[in-house]
Design a protein around this motif. Structure first.
Motif, short mmCIF file in Angstrom:
data_model
loop_
_atom_site.label_atom_id
_atom_site.label_comp_id
_atom_site.label_asym_id
_atom_site.label_seq_id
_atom_site.Cartn_x
_atom_site.Cartn_y
_atom_site.Cartn_z
N PHE A 8 46.77 80.05 -26.50
CA PHE A 8 46.97 78.63 -26.21
C PHE A 8 46.27 78.23 -24.92
O PHE A 8 45.73 77.14 -24.80
N ARG A 9 46.29 79.15 -23.92
CA ARG A 9 45.64 78.81 -22.66
C ARG A 9 44.14 78.67 -22.85
O ARG A 9 43.51 77.73 -22.35
N ILE A 10 43.56 79.60 -23.62
CA ILE A 10 42.12 79.53 -23.89
C ILE A 10 41.78 78.23 -24.62
O ILE A 10 40.82 77.54 -24.28
N HIS A 11 42.62 77.92 -25.60
CA HIS A 11 42.39 76.69 -26.37
C HIS A 11 42.36 75.48 -25.44
O HIS A 11 41.50 74.62 -25.55
N ARG A 12 43.31 75.45 -24.47
CA ARG A 12 43.38 74.29 -23.57
C ARG A 12 42.11 74.20 -22.72
O ARG A 12 41.55 73.12 -22.52
N ILE A 13 41.64 75.35 -22.25
CA ILE A 13 40.43 75.35 -21.42
C ILE A 13 39.24 74.79 -22.21
O ILE A 13 38.49 73.94 -21.73
N VAL A 16 39.54 70.95 -22.68
CA VAL A 16 39.20 70.18 -21.48
C VAL A 16 37.69 70.11 -21.32
O VAL A 16 37.13 69.05 -21.03
N GLN A 17 37.01 71.24 -21.55
CA GLN A 17 35.55 71.26 -21.45
C GLN A 17 34.93 70.25 -22.42
O GLN A 17 34.02 69.51 -22.07
N GLU A 18 35.45 70.28 -23.68
CA GLU A 18 34.94 69.39 -24.71
C GLU A 18 35.09 67.93 -24.30
O GLU A 18 34.18 67.13 -24.43
N LEU A 19 36.30 67.61 -23.80
CA LEU A 19 36.57 66.22 -23.43
C LEU A 19 35.62 65.77 -22.32
O LEU A 19 35.09 64.66 -22.36
N LYS A 20 35.36 66.65 -21.36
CA LYS A 20 34.43 66.30 -20.28
C LYS A 20 33.06 65.99 -20.86
O LYS A 20 32.40 65.03 -20.48
N ARG A 21 32.63 66.85 -21.81
CA ARG A 21 31.32 66.67 -22.42
C ARG A 21 31.24 65.32 -23.14
O ARG A 21 30.26 64.60 -23.04
N MET A 22 32.35 64.98 -23.84
CA MET A 22 32.33 63.75 -24.64
C MET A 22 32.37 62.50 -23.79
O MET A 22 31.83 61.47 -24.17
N MET A 23 33.04 62.60 -22.63
CA MET A 23 33.15 61.41 -21.79
C MET A 23 31.78 60.94 -21.31
O MET A 23 31.59 59.79 -20.94
N GLU A 24 30.81 61.86 -21.36
CA GLU A 24 29.46 61.48 -20.95
C GLU A 24 28.80 60.53 -21.94
O GLU A 24 27.95 59.73 -21.57
N VAL A 113 35.37 80.54 -32.45
CA VAL A 113 34.58 79.53 -33.16
C VAL A 113 35.44 78.30 -33.48
O VAL A 113 35.03 77.17 -33.29
N LEU A 114 36.68 78.55 -33.92
CA LEU A 114 37.54 77.44 -34.33
C LEU A 114 37.90 76.52 -33.18
O LEU A 114 37.90 75.30 -33.32
N VAL A 115 38.20 77.11 -32.00
CA VAL A 115 38.71 76.26 -30.92
C VAL A 115 37.61 75.77 -29.98
O VAL A 115 37.86 74.99 -29.08
N GLU A 116 36.39 76.24 -30.19
CA GLU A 116 35.33 75.92 -29.23
C GLU A 116 35.05 74.42 -29.14
O GLU A 116 34.77 73.89 -28.07
N LYS A 117 35.08 73.74 -30.27
CA LYS A 117 34.69 72.33 -30.27
C LYS A 117 35.75 71.49 -30.97
O LYS A 117 36.47 71.98 -31.84
N ILE A 118 35.81 70.21 -30.61
CA ILE A 118 36.57 69.27 -31.43
C ILE A 118 35.63 68.16 -31.85
O ILE A 118 34.61 67.93 -31.20
N GLN A 119 35.97 67.50 -32.95
CA GLN A 119 35.07 66.47 -33.48
C GLN A 119 35.81 65.14 -33.48
O GLN A 119 36.66 64.88 -34.33
N ILE A 120 35.45 64.30 -32.52
CA ILE A 120 36.17 63.04 -32.33
C ILE A 120 35.96 62.08 -33.52
O ILE A 120 36.83 61.28 -33.83
#
Lengths: 266, 272
Positions: A8-13, A16-24, A113-120
């Motif tokens: 769960f901790r890895i997933h959260r990290i 957060v990275q993904e969200l930062k990327r998307m905010m750009e 692979v599963l948790v690396e990215k999310i698709q908004i």
């Protein structure tokens, strides 16, 4: 317990990275969400035009059809939101040899692979699904008891795994063939059948979408229980069973594929 | 002409070889696409069954099946993903490689794509036309094939493809403004799909909307060729709708040249 907490901790990290990327690129994800909303709107317009010509579709009212349609979008949207990265495995990660990076990390490869990215973009489907289910309720004659509501909420994570399982199995084929994007696509397209009541299909199509590529279990059968209170053991039990079988099969095929994986070129 | 052919043949050949190396993938992709056609067939059967059979907005059930198959074929034949290629090249700067060559920018894309289309066209058209004729003959009990309609359909498809190609070139230039081309492309495809009659025949729409859609360029893409093949249009209508197709080809061809002139001035390629 410790490993689950670590996961769960890895997933959260990663999140957060993904969200930062998307905010750009804020404009981009608005485009994506609107795109997926439009696909659903075009299908709804189709249903609306059809229902202006006929009173019901083989005994199903428009509210019931919209409920089934909306219910099919929710797990599809959740899977799309969290586990979209599997498509990249099938289309290019393995082919370009980029899969090596997962092998060098101290985390389970499939989990990574599963948790690396999310698709908004998936929010387009998810929002539409929830809106459709809620708006169809007014036109339905359903006794909403606790059993139905809890059943519906509990079944959704399992249904989501039916999508993820099928995608995992077909994506893992890329370990042998280098590229399996269109194989994922073909099997994924079977979910088109899930949007409508299975009774409109012929017998053999019904059997395929119930027992082989079980997308009928993702909306029609749970809806049968919720709308008509029919046979909860089969209508809720089968989706749970199918999700566990498909996900287990997915993990097994994935692990076998890892052994067959050869990196590309230099 | 001969010189042209010699110049552009390598582009055709490159397109052909690209497709040839992804044969298996292509088959799976087509199967996936065909699935939604199967779903549509079952929905229309249910609709006609619930509506008591007969004619709905000018279509009998057997005509609806023919419509579904012909729309599937036409969409595949006139498909163009040049907007994506153009967008990507503008973004990563590889467009400069095309600008350096003494050939027409648009034409290189056109011939490349045509090369990729060759195998698809050969593999799909014959069998699907034959299938349609068998379906029609079995369901209606009469043989309805007409060479004239087929020839007009082919011409109409060529025009439709050219409209689609130049429209997509124009759309690709949007990459100068929009960064997320995948999303924008998807939006475009949904709208074009609906406006061109690929989701539902335009005659099912309210009459005023049908009239608007028939005039827009999108009906020229799928609806016009299919209606011509099915013999739904009579003499004067054929002339009118094919004339409209020619108009849209010229319109988008001109627009793409104009946009090209404007955007070339804004183009900056880094490094390269």
């Amino acid at each position: 317990m410790k490993t689950i907490r670590r996961m769960f901790r890895i997933h959260r990290i990663f999140l957060v990275q993904e969200l930062k990327r998307m905010m750009e690129y804020k404009g981009d994800f608005v485009v994506g969400i609107i795109g997926f909303l439009l696909i659903q709107l075009s299908n709804l317009l189709f249903l609306w035009i059809i229902f202006s010509q006929i009173p019901d579709l083989e005994g199903w009212s428009i509210s019931e059809i919209i409920f089934i349609y909306g219910l099919s979008l929710i797990p599809k949207g959740i899977d799309h939101f969290f586990f979209d990265n599997l498509w990249s495995i099938g289309y290019f990660i393995v082919r370009k040899g980029d899969f090596d990076k997962y092998l060098t990390r101290p985390v389970n490869t499939l989990f990574h692979v599963l948790v690396e990215k999310i698709q908004i973009d998936a929010l387009g489907e998810l929002i539409m699904g929830i809106v459709l289910v809620c708006s169809s309720v007014a036109g339905l004659q359903v006794e909403w008891d606790a059993f139905r509501i809890i059943g519906m909420i509990l079944i959704i994570p399992f249904i989501t795994l039916i999508f993820t399982g099928i995608k995992t199995i077909t994506a893992a084929i890329a370990f042998w063939t280098k590229r399996s994007g269109n194989v994922i696509y073909m099997f994924y397209m079977f979910n088109d059948f899930a949007k409508y009541p299975a009774t409109i299909y012929s017998r053999w199509v019904q059997n395929i979408i119930t027992y082989i590529i079980p997308f009928a279990l993702t909306s029609y059968f749970p809806a049968l229980f919720i709308l008509k209170g029919e046979n909860p053991l089969f209508n809720l039990g089968m989706p749970v069973l199918a999700s566990l079988v498909l996900m287990t099969a997915g993990i097994l095929v994935w692990n076998k594929g890892l052994k067959a994986y050869e990196s590309a070129g230099s | 002409m001969k010189k042209r052919l010699r110049i552009y043949w390598p582009f055709v050949n490159a397109g052909l070889q690209e497709v040839a190396s992804y044969r298996v993938n292509w088959i799976f992709f087509m199967l996936g696409e065909a699935l939604s056609c199967v779903v549509m067939y079952f929905i229309w059967s249910a609709v006609y069954h619930s509506g008591g059979g007969g004619v709905m907005n000018g279509f009998t059930m057997s005509q609806m099946i023919v419509y579904l198959v012909m729309i599937f074929l036409t969409r595949t034949l006139i498909d163009s993903d040049v907007s994506f290629t153009v967008g990507e090249e503008i973004r990563d700067g590889s467009i400069i490689m095309r600008m350096l060559k003494p050939v027409s920018y648009n034409a290189t894309f056109l011939f490349h794509e045509l090369g990729g289309k060759l195998p698809t066209t050969i593999a799909l058209s014959g069998p699907m036309i034959i299938a349609v004729e068998i379906i029609r003959t079995v369901l209606d009990g009469t043989f309805q094939f007409s060479v004239g309609s087929l020839l007009l359909y082919i011409v109409s498809c060529v025009l439709a493809y050219l409209i689609n190609f130049y429209f997509n070139i124009c759309f690709g230039f949007a990459a100068f403004v929009i960064k997320y081309l995948w999303g924008a492309n998807m939006m475009k495809n949904v709208l074009v799909g609906f406006f061109s009659g690929a989701v539902i025949p335009l005659s099912f729409l309210p009459e005023w909307l049908e009239r608007v859609f028939l005039f827009l360029p999108f009906a020229s893409l799928n609806y016009t060729p299919v209606m011509i093949y099915m013999g739904q249009y009579a003499g004067a209508e054929i002339v009118y709708f094919m004339g409209l197709q020619v108009f849209w080809v010229l319109f988008f061809c001109g627009l793409s040249k104009l946009l090209w002139k404007v955007s070339v001035k804004r183009l900056t390629v880094q490094g390269g």
